[in-house]
Design a protein around this motif. Structure first.
Motif, PDB file in Angstrom:
ATOM      1  N   ALA A   3      11.594 -17.360   0.718  1.00 36.87           N
ATOM      2  CA  ALA A   3      11.668 -15.802   0.975  1.00 36.87           C
ATOM      3  C   ALA A   3      10.261 -15.617   1.984  1.00 36.87           C
ATOM      4  O   ALA A   3       9.168 -16.463   1.764  1.00 36.87           O
ATOM      5  N   LEU A   4      10.604 -14.573   2.455  1.00 33.53           N
ATOM      6  CA  LEU A   4       9.124 -14.168   3.522  1.00 33.53           C
ATOM      7  C   LEU A   4       8.108 -13.711   2.454  1.00 33.53           C
ATOM      8  O   LEU A   4       8.265 -12.966   1.604  1.00 33.53           O
ATOM      9  N   LYS A   5       6.973 -14.283   2.828  1.00 30.75           N
ATOM     10  CA  LYS A   5       5.705 -13.571   1.914  1.00 30.75           C
ATOM     11  C   LYS A   5       5.355 -12.404   2.443  1.00 30.75           C
ATOM     12  O   LYS A   5       5.239 -12.251   3.580  1.00 30.75           O
ATOM     13  N   LYS A   6       5.324 -11.459   1.466  1.00 29.88           N
ATOM     14  CA  LYS A   6       5.020 -10.127   1.975  1.00 29.88           C
ATOM     15  C   LYS A   6       3.405 -10.071   2.080  1.00 29.88           C
ATOM     16  O   LYS A   6       2.666 -10.690   1.588  1.00 29.88           O
ATOM     17  N   MET A   7       3.120  -9.521   3.400  1.00 29.89           N
ATOM     18  CA  MET A   7       1.756  -9.552   3.808  1.00 29.89           C
ATOM     19  C   MET A   7       0.847  -8.551   2.944  1.00 29.89           C
ATOM     20  O   MET A   7       1.398  -7.780   2.458  1.00 29.89           O
ATOM     21  N   ASP A   8      -0.313  -9.119   2.819  1.00 25.82           N
ATOM     22  CA  ASP A   8      -1.337  -8.256   1.972  1.00 25.82           C
ATOM     23  C   ASP A   8      -1.710  -7.047   2.571  1.00 25.82           C
ATOM     24  O   ASP A   8      -1.592  -7.177   3.996  1.00 25.82           O
ATOM     25  N   LYS A   9      -1.738  -5.943   1.763  1.00 29.09           N
ATOM     26  CA  LYS A   9      -2.155  -4.693   2.567  1.00 29.09           C
ATOM     27  C   LYS A   9      -3.530  -4.822   2.990  1.00 29.09           C
ATOM     28  O   LYS A   9      -4.464  -5.271   2.607  1.00 29.09           O
ATOM     29  N   ALA A  30      -1.299   9.431   5.182  1.00 34.76           N
ATOM     30  CA  ALA A  30       0.193   9.554   5.252  1.00 34.76           C
ATOM     31  C   ALA A  30       0.902   8.497   5.995  1.00 34.76           C
ATOM     32  O   ALA A  30       2.257   8.106   5.544  1.00 34.76           O
ATOM     33  N   GLN A  31       0.178   7.386   6.449  1.00 31.64           N
ATOM     34  CA  GLN A  31       0.816   6.370   7.126  1.00 31.64           C
ATOM     35  C   GLN A  31       0.510   5.068   6.002  1.00 31.64           C
ATOM     36  O   GLN A  31       0.894   4.047   6.930  1.00 31.64           O
ATOM     37  N   CYS A  32       0.061   5.277   5.024  1.00 32.08           N
ATOM     38  CA  CYS A  32      -0.120   3.884   4.188  1.00 32.08           C
ATOM     39  C   CYS A  32       0.949   3.108   4.067  1.00 32.08           C
ATOM     40  O   CYS A  32       0.857   1.913   4.131  1.00 32.08           O
ATOM     41  N   ILE A  37      -1.176  -0.495   4.724  1.00 32.20           N
ATOM     42  CA  ILE A  37      -2.593  -0.208   4.358  1.00 32.20           C
ATOM     43  C   ILE A  37      -2.729   0.391   2.916  1.00 32.20           C
ATOM     44  O   ILE A  37      -2.046   1.168   2.402  1.00 32.20           O
ATOM     45  N   GLU A  38      -3.973   0.432   2.560  1.00 28.11           N
ATOM     46  CA  GLU A  38      -4.596   0.640   1.384  1.00 28.11           C
ATOM     47  C   GLU A  38      -5.954   1.251   1.611  1.00 28.11           C
ATOM     48  O   GLU A  38      -6.695   0.748   2.198  1.00 28.11           O
ATOM     49  N   ILE A 182      -5.276  -1.272  13.186  1.00 24.57           N
ATOM     50  CA  ILE A 182      -4.869  -2.055  12.016  1.00 24.57           C
ATOM     51  C   ILE A 182      -4.350  -3.417  12.457  1.00 24.57           C
ATOM     52  O   ILE A 182      -4.726  -4.533  11.636  1.00 24.57           O
ATOM     53  N   SER A 183      -3.385  -3.538  13.403  1.00 29.13           N
ATOM     54  CA  SER A 183      -2.936  -4.850  13.957  1.00 29.13           C
ATOM     55  C   SER A 183      -3.698  -5.608  14.776  1.00 29.13           C
ATOM     56  O   SER A 183      -3.594  -6.844  15.016  1.00 29.13           O
TER      57      SER A 183
END
Length: 193
Positions: A3-9, A30-32, A37-38, A182-183
């Motif tokens: 399974a693909l590992k969910k990337m940390d926020k 609104a974009q979290c 992101i957190e 962010i990226s």
């Protein structure tokens, strides 16, 4: 099949004030989910400074974002984002951001560092102004430029009109570039005098 590992926020701390800071903070919150992101903290001025329409503390409470009391209480984060924050950060504050610390400066750089930039541009007879997102470093508004938007100054423009135009363009620049920050999809351009 794995399974693909969910990337940390990515964890973000927002430093800001004034109505432009409120609008950018509101958009960030609104974009979290979309941007994974957190927002783990807000550091701002007193809540009543600009009236109830720009209460960053109330917005933080609505989204359950902790309010940080002073710079020395900054938690470690991935991104430190400053929009019209009123204090100059020291190197140990900036170092709390593992990925990047940035500032939205409502003026073109390197020409107009610091404050009163709208007045100075008009007194200088400039025909163009702008807004800039740059790396935070030890100096005042002198870190590498990441993004900048320039626009013409209308004929007969007064300070309040130039402020309003810059306000609108600054919020647009924040929104347009947030995903890139962010990226990590940006190029650093050293400021030239």
């Amino acid at each position: 099949m794995h399974a693909l590992k969910k990337m940390d926020k990515k964890k973000i701390v927002f430093l800001g004030s004034k109505p432009v800071g409120f609008q950018c903070f509101q958009y960030l919150l609104a974009q979290c989910q979309l941007l994974n992101i957190e927002v783990i903290g807000l550091l701002s001025r007193a809540r009543s400074e600009f009236g109830s329409g720009s209460d960053l503390y109330a917005l933080a409470a609505e989204y359950h974002v902790p309010v940080i009391q002073n710079l020395d209480d900054l938690p470690e984060c991935d991104i430190l984002y400053s929009v019209q924050y009123h204090e100059i950060l020291k190197p140990h504050h900036i170092a709390m951001a593992r990925q990047v610390a940035v500032n939205l400066h409502m003026a073109p750089l390197p020409e107009y560092r610091g404050s009163n930039q709208f007045t100075f541009a008009l007194l200088d007879g400039k025909k163009e102004f702008g807004t800039t997102i740059h790396i935070l470093d030890e100096g005042i508004d002198n870190g590498d430029i990441l993004f900048q938007k320039r626009f013409p100054i209308p004929d007969g423009c007064w300070v309040n009109e130039l402020y309003e135009i810059t306000f609108t363009e600054s919020v647009k620049l924040f929104r347009y570039t947030l995903g890139h920050i962010i990226s990590g999809k940006y190029q650093r351009l050293p400021q030239q005098e």
